[in-house]
Design a protein around this motif. Structure first.
Motif, PDB file in Angstrom:
ATOM      1  N   UNK A  85      65.943  66.810  95.816  1.00 18.60           N
ATOM      2  CA  UNK A  85      66.643  65.559  96.111  1.00 18.60           C
ATOM      3  C   UNK A  85      68.157  65.756  96.083  1.00 18.60           C
ATOM      4  N   UNK A  86      68.633  66.595  95.157  1.00 15.78           N
ATOM      5  CA  UNK A  86      70.068  66.904  95.091  1.00 15.78           C
ATOM      6  C   UNK A  86      70.528  67.599  96.365  1.00 15.78           C
ATOM      7  N   UNK A  87      69.732  68.542  96.856  1.00 15.28           N
ATOM      8  CA  UNK A  87      70.119  69.285  98.067  1.00 15.28           C
ATOM      9  C   UNK A  87      70.111  68.387  99.301  1.00 15.28           C
ATOM     10  N   UNK A  97      66.941  65.304  84.228  1.00 23.72           N
ATOM     11  CA  UNK A  97      67.900  64.359  84.823  1.00 23.72           C
ATOM     12  C   UNK A  97      68.890  65.092  85.722  1.00 23.72           C
ATOM     13  N   UNK A  98      68.391  66.021  86.508  1.00 21.08           N
ATOM     14  CA  UNK A  98      69.254  66.732  87.448  1.00 21.08           C
ATOM     15  C   UNK A  98      69.573  65.799  88.616  1.00 21.08           C
ATOM     16  N   UNK A  99      70.849  65.540  88.824  1.00 21.17           N
ATOM     17  CA  UNK A  99      71.296  64.632  89.878  1.00 21.17           C
ATOM     18  C   UNK A  99      72.738  64.999  90.219  1.00 21.17           C
ATOM     19  N   UNK A 100      73.286  64.500  91.318  1.00 21.66           N
ATOM     20  CA  UNK A 100      74.649  64.889  91.722  1.00 21.66           C
ATOM     21  C   UNK A 100      75.703  64.621  90.660  1.00 21.66           C
ATOM     22  N   UNK A 101      75.555  63.557  89.884  1.00 18.66           N
ATOM     23  CA  UNK A 101      76.558  63.237  88.867  1.00 18.66           C
ATOM     24  C   UNK A 101      76.508  64.189  87.678  1.00 18.66           C
ATOM     25  N   UNK A 148      82.366  66.343  90.194  1.00 21.29           N
ATOM     26  CA  UNK A 148      80.910  66.389  90.249  1.00 21.29           C
ATOM     27  C   UNK A 148      80.485  66.477  91.721  1.00 21.29           C
ATOM     28  N   UNK A 149      79.262  66.881  91.936  1.00 19.02           N
ATOM     29  CA  UNK A 149      78.759  66.932  93.311  1.00 19.02           C
ATOM     30  C   UNK A 149      78.798  65.533  93.923  1.00 19.02           C
ATOM     31  N   UNK A 150      78.513  64.519  93.120  1.00 14.56           N
ATOM     32  CA  UNK A 150      78.561  63.143  93.633  1.00 14.56           C
ATOM     33  C   UNK A 150      79.966  62.808  94.114  1.00 14.56           C
TER      34      UNK A 150
END
Length: 700
Positions: free
Chosen positions: A200-202, A137-141, A98-100
């Motif tokens: 926020x993700x970027x 719910x777009x987020x790094x995870x 994942x990005x996280x």
């Protein structure tokens, strides 16, 4: 990946469970492998939550949401079922961190990689929003980095654009620091909320820090609503790209397609997923998956034959779609004939007797009695009745829709949650499609009322259907195509015409074209494959919606005139000459009806007939029908042409014997509501909607 523990399932449907991928508040995600050796991520609701209706609705909705998105930007849903009270979803296994995980392990991404990530995720949002959804719910995870680029996962709280809440309390779950201000405040959430989350993700990808921070959740959410994002560690060249996404006002945030252009990833930036530390991470995970899914000695599991697989599915596979219940279970592995997209055979239309005066069926010069007539059968605002083989669909007096037997008018089934005012359609004379109060499409077996598939559509009302899709007008007055084979939204487009309100516009779909008659009198033809405008005819009617009828490629359009066009390319074939009205009365052509080689339409108060191919008038004017109501449908059934004539207080139905040209055969003096009537026909019956009365009339 972690080894299985006590209590973990060994098998779910066709999937052998091999390891644990992760665990959250709602359930666990496992590595599964089917009989063909293919890996899948199998998400299972926790046993202690399986009986919570709200959570099971949310869980199963995740499958529906992900299935609706095309374009390859999200993890494909492979199956979704409930077994032993434990719902589960199997999705495509994405090999990569994942990005996280990637940022934690390898640090922030460089500028080219961030631009590539921004372009990829903005494209994914285009796909999601094009399907009429908001991820929420777009987020790094929830972003997996694969060799082909970023992919979005976890549609657990995704909703149609018109949806508001999911939970019983009305509070939508929000990941602190990634949910938009309007989401934190519990306001209506639309596509701009996902753009905020992307910003926020970027920030996280470019700096390794969250855009909003605080000592506790409430402090973080306060910063989202009232504070400013932390961009100090974001490279200056990326701030013009990221900053606008984090605007407080949703209207000020850029659209995803604009972000794709603004990201402008340099050539070769996609190598971030194929070279370097992230690529090495992906490779290591691929090797780990290979070891896990390969038996000792290097032998892969023995494939299951297609015959055996189909036999097993026919015996043990279960997919249930409940249109009016608490939840809808969606899946792709259905038992033959039992799944939501398995369409039953159409029943035969029961044919009524054609009356013959020579056999004494009626007395020449007298009007026979109706076959049946039911007062208070429908509410005052019922849409036009819809015959579908052995039933006729109308609005139900107590709400919803009802299907009545064409033979005697008795109620065969009802659907209380369908909203009749949103209209209803026949799907190949096998299903009835309608929309519920949330704008979701709901379908029922026409003859029995058995619920079939359900799909999110944000349908303000239904337009038309063909063999491939159902076409609707959305709440924000766009036109949307929903596939009949999978319930997925195929495309959504704006139409440069006023579609009106309260189901003011109508549609007709055939020959690869969706013809929309708009409320402002415009006729627009869209390509059913992608929604592209093919042709239009402006201001066909001065008093609102034009009327259309189709035979082959010939589309007849009425309003200010009667014109025939090629439905495929819009080329005009012929146009009837308008009569010269007395005293400057405006010319108005009523709804066209095509029967055989002719088209019938009423102009002023005269029903006329034209050759469908040439437009040549037949000099055949029904002199006895000069009081025909111009808005009345013209119906051909049996040997007669049926129309309605009215005055200010009452009316009747005139029936002309087509075989004798202009002989009025029957006159039914039964229309009590001259401003509220409709006629349609099928199976040697003419159905009359007269206020709240529904009747079936015989034919000769």
């Amino acid at each position: 990946m972690k080894p299985l523990e006590a209590g973990d399932p060994i098998r779910l449907g066709p999937y052998r469970i091999l390891a644990v991928l992760g665990e959250g508040g709602m359930g666990k995600v496992y590595v599964g492998q089917d009989g063909e050796g293919r890996a899948a991520a199998v998400k299972v609701l926790h046993p202690h939550l399986a009986h919570d209706t709200n959570l099971t609705q949310r869980f199963v909705r995740e499958a529906r949401m992900a299935q609706a998105v095309g374009g390859g930007s999200v993890a494909r849903v492979l199956d979704a079922r409930t077994e032993g009270g434990r719902p589960w979803i199997a999705t495509e296994f994405l090999t990569g961190p994942t990005l996280a995980d990637a940022v934690r392990s390898h640090g922030p991404l460089d500028e080219p990689a961030v631009r590539a990530l921004a372009a990829g995720l903005a494209g994914a949002l285009n796909d999601i929003h094009g399907a009429g959804l908001v991820h929420r719910d777009l987020k790094p995870a929830n972003i997996v980095l694969t060799t082909t680029g970023p992919r979005v996962i976890d549609f657990g709280i995704a909703r149609p654009e018109h949806g508001l809440t999911l939970t019983a309390t009305g509070q939508v779950p929000v990941t602190p620091g990634y949910g938009a201000p309007e989401q934190v405040l519990g306001q209506r959430v639309g596509p701009p909320a996902d753009v905020f989350s992307l910003g926020a993700v970027l920030v996280y990808a470019a700096s390794g820090q969250h855009a909003y921070e605080g000592s506790h959740v409430a402090a973080v959410q306060y910063e989202v609503v009232h504070g400013e994002p932390r961009l100090d560690r974001v490279p200056p060249a990326l701030r013009p790209l990221i900053g606008p996404c984090l605007a407080k006002d949703p209207a000020s945030r850029p659209l995803p397609d604009r972000l794709v252009r603004a990201a402008a990833p340099p050539r070769g930036s996609e190598r971030a997923w194929r070279h370097g530390a992230i690529a090495q991470d992906i490779t290591a995970r691929e090797h780990g998956l290979h070891r896990l899914t390969t038996l000792p000695g290097g032998a892969a599991p023995r494939p299951v034959s297609r015959r055996r697989l189909l036999t097993g599915l026919a015996v043990g596979g279960s997919v249930l779609a409940v249109g009016g219940g608490a939840a809808a279970w969606w899946g792709l592995s259905n038992r033959a004939g039992s799944g939501p997209f398995d369409i039953p055979a159409a029943v035969e239309t029961p044919q009524a007797k054609v009356l013959d005066t020579q056999k004494g069926d009626y007395v020449l010069g007298e009007t026979p009695a109706p076959l049946w007539s039911i007062s208070s059968a429908v509410p005052a605002d019922s849409p036009a009745p819809l015959p579908v083989r052995d039933v006729i669909v109308v609005a139900a007096p107590e709400g919803g829709i009802a299907a009545r037997s064409v033979v005697d008018g008795t109620v065969r089934w009802t659907a209380a949650k369908a909203v009749a005012a949103r209209r209803y359609l026949s799907l190949s004379d096998r299903l009835v499609a309608a929309a519920d109060g949330d704008g979701s499409l709901v379908t029922f077996v026409a003859s029995t009322g058995k619920p079939k598939w359900t799909a999110p559509a944000d349908a303000a009302w239904l337009l038309a259907a063909d063999d491939e899709a159902v076409y609707v007008v959305t709440g924000d007055r766009r036109v949307r195509s929903v596939g009949r084979s999978d319930g997925r939204i195929r495309w959504t487009v704006g139409v440069d015409a006023d579609l009106g309100a309260d189901a003011a516009s109508r549609g007709l779909a055939a020959r690869g074209r969706l013809v929309v008659t708009a409320a402002d009198g415009t006729v627009v033809a869209l390509d059913t494959a992608d929604g592209r405008r093919v042709w239009d005819r402006r201001k066909q009617s001065d008093d609102g919606r034009a009327k259309v009828a189709l035979s082959g490629r010939v589309l007849c359009v009425t309003g200010k005139n009667l014109t025939a066009v090629d439905v495929v390319d819009g080329k005009e074939l012929w146009s009837a000459e308008n009569p010269k009205p007395p005293n400057g009365t405006p010319v108005f052509w009523g709804p066209p009806t095509i029967h055989g080689d002719h088209v019938y339409a009423t102009v002023l108060t005269f029903p006329l007939r034209y050759d469908l191919r040439t437009g040549r008038g037949t000099d055949w004017v029904f002199q006895t029908l000069i009081e025909c109501d111009p808005p009345s449908p013209l119906v051909v059934q049996g040997n007669g042409l049926w129309s309605v004539t009215v005055n200010r207080t009452e009316g009747g139905i005139n029936v002309v014997d087509l075989s004798e040209g202009n002989k009025t055969t029957w006159v039914f003096r039964i229309v009590r509501n001259p401003d509220r009537y409709w006629i349609t026909a099928d199976g040697n019956r003419v159905f009359l909607l007269d206020g709240t009365t529904l009747a079936a009339l015989p034919v000769f």
